[in-house]
Design a protein around this motif. Structure first.
Motif, PDB file in Angstrom:
ATOM      1  N   GLY A 192       0.784  -1.229   0.000  1.00  0.00           N
ATOM      2  CA  GLY A 192       0.000   0.000   0.000  1.00  0.00           C
ATOM      3  C   GLY A 192       0.813   1.274   0.000  1.00  0.00           C
ATOM      4  O   GLY A 192       0.275   2.345   0.277  1.00  0.00           O
ATOM      5  N   THR A 193       2.110   1.188  -0.339  1.00  0.00           N
ATOM      6  CA  THR A 193       2.993   2.347  -0.286  1.00  0.00           C
ATOM      7  C   THR A 193       3.230   2.934  -1.676  1.00  0.00           C
ATOM      8  O   THR A 193       2.905   2.340  -2.699  1.00  0.00           O
ATOM      9  CB  THR A 193       4.354   1.946   0.306  1.00  0.00           C
ATOM     10  N   THR A 194       3.859   4.119  -1.695  1.00  0.00           N
ATOM     11  CA  THR A 194       4.248   4.708  -2.966  1.00  0.00           C
ATOM     12  C   THR A 194       5.318   3.858  -3.646  1.00  0.00           C
ATOM     13  O   THR A 194       5.446   3.872  -4.874  1.00  0.00           O
ATOM     14  CB  THR A 194       4.799   6.133  -2.778  1.00  0.00           C
ATOM     15  N   PHE A 195       6.078   3.123  -2.839  1.00  0.00           N
ATOM     16  CA  PHE A 195       7.120   2.262  -3.408  1.00  0.00           C
ATOM     17  C   PHE A 195       6.496   1.147  -4.238  1.00  0.00           C
ATOM     18  O   PHE A 195       6.931   0.870  -5.354  1.00  0.00           O
ATOM     19  CB  PHE A 195       7.990   1.669  -2.286  1.00  0.00           C
ATOM     20  N   GLU A 196       5.466   0.519  -3.679  1.00  0.00           N
ATOM     21  CA  GLU A 196       4.767  -0.529  -4.416  1.00  0.00           C
ATOM     22  C   GLU A 196       4.182   0.042  -5.707  1.00  0.00           C
ATOM     23  O   GLU A 196       4.295  -0.571  -6.785  1.00  0.00           O
ATOM     24  CB  GLU A 196       3.662  -1.145  -3.569  1.00  0.00           C
ATOM     25  N   ALA A 197       3.559   1.219  -5.599  1.00  0.00           N
ATOM     26  CA  ALA A 197       2.941   1.831  -6.778  1.00  0.00           C
ATOM     27  C   ALA A 197       3.987   2.147  -7.845  1.00  0.00           C
ATOM     28  O   ALA A 197       3.773   1.891  -9.032  1.00  0.00           O
ATOM     29  CB  ALA A 197       2.203   3.102  -6.374  1.00  0.00           C
ATOM     30  N   THR A 198       5.110   2.708  -7.423  1.00  0.00           N
ATOM     31  CA  THR A 198       6.175   3.046  -8.368  1.00  0.00           C
ATOM     32  C   THR A 198       6.698   1.807  -9.084  1.00  0.00           C
ATOM     33  O   THR A 198       6.878   1.799 -10.310  1.00  0.00           O
ATOM     34  CB  THR A 198       7.339   3.741  -7.642  1.00  0.00           C
ATOM     35  N   LEU A 199       6.918   0.749  -8.322  1.00  0.00           N
ATOM     36  CA  LEU A 199       7.436  -0.486  -8.903  1.00  0.00           C
ATOM     37  C   LEU A 199       6.438  -1.122  -9.867  1.00  0.00           C
ATOM     38  O   LEU A 199       6.800  -1.554 -10.966  1.00  0.00           O
ATOM     39  CB  LEU A 199       7.803  -1.467  -7.787  1.00  0.00           C
ATOM     40  N   GLU A 200       5.184  -1.179  -9.472  1.00  0.00           N
ATOM     41  CA  GLU A 200       4.174  -1.805 -10.322  1.00  0.00           C
ATOM     42  C   GLU A 200       3.953  -1.003 -11.607  1.00  0.00           C
ATOM     43  O   GLU A 200       3.772  -1.567 -12.687  1.00  0.00           O
ATOM     44  CB  GLU A 200       2.857  -1.952  -9.559  1.00  0.00           C
ATOM     45  N   GLU A 201       3.962   0.305 -11.493  1.00  0.00           N
ATOM     46  CA  GLU A 201       3.691   1.155 -12.650  1.00  0.00           C
ATOM     47  C   GLU A 201       4.813   1.125 -13.677  1.00  0.00           C
ATOM     48  O   GLU A 201       4.608   1.460 -14.846  1.00  0.00           O
ATOM     49  CB  GLU A 201       3.462   2.604 -12.193  1.00  0.00           C
ATOM     50  N   ASN A 202       6.009   0.731 -13.239  1.00  0.00           N
ATOM     51  CA  ASN A 202       7.158   0.808 -14.137  1.00  0.00           C
ATOM     52  C   ASN A 202       7.726  -0.547 -14.540  1.00  0.00           C
ATOM     53  O   ASN A 202       8.823  -0.622 -15.096  1.00  0.00           O
ATOM     54  CB  ASN A 202       8.261   1.641 -13.475  1.00  0.00           C
ATOM     55  N   LYS A 203       6.956  -1.615 -14.312  1.00  0.00           N
ATOM     56  CA  LYS A 203       7.434  -2.942 -14.687  1.00  0.00           C
ATOM     57  C   LYS A 203       7.749  -3.051 -16.187  1.00  0.00           C
ATOM     58  O   LYS A 203       8.593  -3.855 -16.600  1.00  0.00           O
ATOM     59  CB  LYS A 203       6.394  -4.002 -14.301  1.00  0.00           C
ATOM     60  N   LYS A 204       7.088  -2.252 -16.966  1.00  0.00           N
ATOM     61  CA  LYS A 204       7.261  -2.338 -18.418  1.00  0.00           C
ATOM     62  C   LYS A 204       8.674  -1.996 -18.864  1.00  0.00           C
ATOM     63  O   LYS A 204       9.071  -2.327 -19.994  1.00  0.00           O
ATOM     64  CB  LYS A 204       6.267  -1.413 -19.117  1.00  0.00           C
ATOM     65  N   VAL A 205       9.449  -1.321 -18.007  1.00  0.00           N
ATOM     66  CA  VAL A 205      10.804  -0.944 -18.414  1.00  0.00           C
ATOM     67  C   VAL A 205      11.634  -2.177 -18.748  1.00  0.00           C
ATOM     68  O   VAL A 205      12.526  -2.123 -19.616  1.00  0.00           O
ATOM     69  CB  VAL A 205      11.522  -0.102 -17.333  1.00  0.00           C
ATOM     70  N   CYS A 206      11.357  -3.275 -18.065  1.00  0.00           N
ATOM     71  CA  CYS A 206      12.108  -4.506 -18.323  1.00  0.00           C
ATOM     72  C   CYS A 206      11.702  -5.134 -19.662  1.00  0.00           C
ATOM     73  O   CYS A 206      12.549  -5.547 -20.450  1.00  0.00           O
ATOM     74  CB  CYS A 206      11.902  -5.494 -17.182  1.00  0.00           C
ATOM     75  N   ALA A 207      10.393  -5.173 -19.905  1.00  0.00           N
ATOM     76  CA  ALA A 207       9.916  -5.715 -21.171  1.00  0.00           C
ATOM     77  C   ALA A 207      10.404  -4.872 -22.337  1.00  0.00           C
ATOM     78  O   ALA A 207      10.819  -5.400 -23.385  1.00  0.00           O
ATOM     79  CB  ALA A 207       8.390  -5.782 -21.168  1.00  0.00           C
ATOM     80  N   ASP A 208      10.382  -3.553 -22.147  1.00  0.00           N
ATOM     81  CA  ASP A 208      10.834  -2.649 -23.205  1.00  0.00           C
ATOM     82  C   ASP A 208      12.314  -2.852 -23.515  1.00  0.00           C
ATOM     83  O   ASP A 208      12.762  -2.622 -24.653  1.00  0.00           O
ATOM     84  CB  ASP A 208      10.600  -1.189 -22.798  1.00  0.00           C
ATOM     85  N   ALA A 209      13.054  -3.278 -22.492  1.00  0.00           N
ATOM     86  CA  ALA A 209      14.496  -3.489 -22.669  1.00  0.00           C
ATOM     87  C   ALA A 209      14.816  -4.931 -23.049  1.00  0.00           C
ATOM     88  O   ALA A 209      15.989  -5.287 -23.199  1.00  0.00           O
ATOM     89  CB  ALA A 209      15.236  -3.108 -21.391  1.00  0.00           C
ATOM     90  N   GLY A 210      13.767  -5.756 -23.198  1.00  0.00           N
ATOM     91  CA  GLY A 210      13.971  -7.149 -23.539  1.00  0.00           C
ATOM     92  C   GLY A 210      14.570  -7.965 -22.412  1.00  0.00           C
ATOM     93  O   GLY A 210      15.264  -8.961 -22.658  1.00  0.00           O
ATOM     94  N   LYS A 211      14.274  -7.549 -21.168  1.00  0.00           N
ATOM     95  CA  LYS A 211      14.827  -8.219 -20.000  1.00  0.00           C
ATOM     96  C   LYS A 211      13.718  -8.854 -19.167  1.00  0.00           C
ATOM     97  O   LYS A 211      12.537  -8.506 -19.309  1.00  0.00           O
ATOM     98  CB  LYS A 211      15.606  -7.227 -19.138  1.00  0.00           C
ATOM     99  N   LYS A 212      14.108  -9.761 -18.303  1.00  0.00           N
ATOM    100  CA  LYS A 212      13.158 -10.404 -17.392  1.00  0.00           C
ATOM    101  C   LYS A 212      12.640  -9.382 -16.394  1.00  0.00           C
ATOM    102  O   LYS A 212      13.405  -8.598 -15.842  1.00  0.00           O
ATOM    103  CB  LYS A 212      13.840 -11.563 -16.657  1.00  0.00           C
ATOM    104  N   ALA A 213      11.342  -9.395 -16.156  1.00  0.00           N
ATOM    105  CA  ALA A 213      10.735  -8.439 -15.224  1.00  0.00           C
ATOM    106  C   ALA A 213      11.234  -8.670 -13.803  1.00  0.00           C
ATOM    107  O   ALA A 213      11.592  -9.783 -13.418  1.00  0.00           O
ATOM    108  CB  ALA A 213       9.220  -8.572 -15.261  1.00  0.00           C
ATOM    109  N   TYR A 214      11.272  -7.591 -13.040  1.00  0.00           N
ATOM    110  CA  TYR A 214      11.552  -7.746 -11.612  1.00  0.00           C
ATOM    111  C   TYR A 214      10.265  -8.168 -10.910  1.00  0.00           C
ATOM    112  O   TYR A 214       9.157  -7.906 -11.393  1.00  0.00           O
ATOM    113  CB  TYR A 214      12.126  -6.473 -10.996  1.00  0.00           C
ATOM    114  N   LYS A 215      10.415  -8.826  -9.782  1.00  0.00           N
ATOM    115  CA  LYS A 215       9.260  -9.288  -9.016  1.00  0.00           C
ATOM    116  C   LYS A 215       9.079  -8.406  -7.791  1.00  0.00           C
ATOM    117  O   LYS A 215      10.019  -8.207  -7.016  1.00  0.00           O
ATOM    118  CB  LYS A 215       9.450 -10.742  -8.577  1.00  0.00           C
ATOM    119  N   VAL A 216       7.885  -7.875  -7.608  1.00  0.00           N
ATOM    120  CA  VAL A 216       7.580  -7.027  -6.458  1.00  0.00           C
ATOM    121  C   VAL A 216       7.043  -7.894  -5.330  1.00  0.00           C
ATOM    122  O   VAL A 216       6.005  -8.549  -5.473  1.00  0.00           O
ATOM    123  CB  VAL A 216       6.552  -5.941  -6.819  1.00  0.00           C
TER     124      VAL A 216
END
Length: 318
Positions: A192-216
């Motif tokens: 429920g934190t801003t950290f969780e929101a930031t991480l979830e909202e930016n997961k696409k950076v890994c896909a865009d870079a052709g990398k494995k997504a990070y797990k929150v």
């Protein structure tokens, strides 16, 4: 900081066992990349002690600020999330008395306004949704001011906080400047934190870079976050800057990496609250008379000082 019960004086154990001989202290707060906001309580931190200096009892009512309160307001209920150690909200050794930076600021503002304050414990993720229903008059639990939150919540700022990272000392990571650096890793943070929101909202950076997504990996208690890191289930922790700085002084084998994103922190209210002008005036009074500095020095967060309080300012972009 992330318990869900509302029992006001429930005993809470703010320590998580991380080795057979040491206790892990967790925290929630703010800080600075420099040393100014980290040295005031270094000795106490090393000893695992909770600062107990009284910095609010001699505060007197300010009539000008009090006049800004809506007519008839003589008492308010504040919700706090408990479960950390300095500068976050925790209990003193008696297991009953709440203490922490947010508690001191809430108590100080109440004294400036001449009102009674009833403090209730709540889960961090439950506080903001409960404001609109009137369950609580305001929340004081290191709530970062974001544009998304401002759509439904009003804020009165009292400190500048931020998002940061920490890892085990054997980690090859030294500084996180782009979330793409997290790709393929397990990242532990609070629910429920801003950290969780930031991480979830930016997961696409890994896909865009052709990398494995990070797990929150989200946890409701800070102790569980650090246990996950220590035991290797997580690779990195994302949390508040001063909370991370304090936590790494309490245990071996972990390191603070860096600040990532600065945020103003404020008391949280339901949207269009009429309480905001009075709270803003009270915070500015504390800044002007020196009480503000004394609170920050007590909790070792002088690097997070603000010059003046604001009502729902835009999210900091940095």
């Amino acid at each position: 900081m992330r318990t869900s019960t509302r029992t006001r004086y429930m005993r809470f154990a703010p320590f998580a066992l991380i080795t057979s001989t040491a206790l892990l202290l967790t925290a929630c707060g703010s800080g600075s990349d420099g040393t100014s906001g980290t040295t005031a309580n270094a000795a106490a931190a090393k000893a695992g002690k909770i600062p107990a200096t009284d910095v609010v009892s001699d505060i007197t009512k300010d009539e000008a600020a009090a006049k800004l309160l809506p007519s008839g307001v003589t008492s308010l209920t504040v919700a706090v999330a408990v479960g950390g150690t300095p500068p976050g909200t925790t209990y003193l050794d008696d297991g009953k008395t709440l203490t922490g930076q947010d508690v001191d600021f809430a108590d100080a503002v109440a004294k400036v306004l001449g009102i009674e304050l009833k403090t209730e414990q709540a889960g961090f993720e439950a506080i903001l949704p409960a404001l609109d229903s009137g369950k609580y008059d305001f929340g004081a639990s290191n709530f970062g001011v974001t544009d998304e939150r401002r759509k439904t919540i009003d804020f009165v700022t009292y400190i500048n906080d931020g998002q940061g990272f920490a890892a085990r000392k054997d980690s090859k990571l030294a500084k996180i400047t782009d979330l793409e650096q997290l790709c393929g890793l397990n990242v532990a943070t609070g629910a429920g934190t801003t950290f969780e929101a930031t991480l979830e909202e930016n997961k696409k950076v890994c896909a865009d870079a052709g990398k494995k997504a990070y797990k929150v990996q989200t946890y409701s208690e800070q102790g569980a976050i650090w246990s996950s890191l220590q035991q290797g289930r997580s690779d990195i922790v994302m949390s508040t800057i001063n909370g991370l700085r304090y936590a790494v002084t309490q245990q071996q084998g972990v390191k603070f990496l860096n600040e990532f994103h600065r945020l103003d922190v404020g008391f949280a209210f339901k949207k269009n609250t009429k309480l905001a002008p009075a709270f803003q005036a009270a915070v500015n009074k504390l800044i002007a008379d020196g009480t503000y500095d004394r609170i920050l020095k007590k909790w070792g967060t002088t690097g997070s000082a603000i010059e003046k309080s604001q009502i729902s300012p835009p999210e900091l972009k940095n």
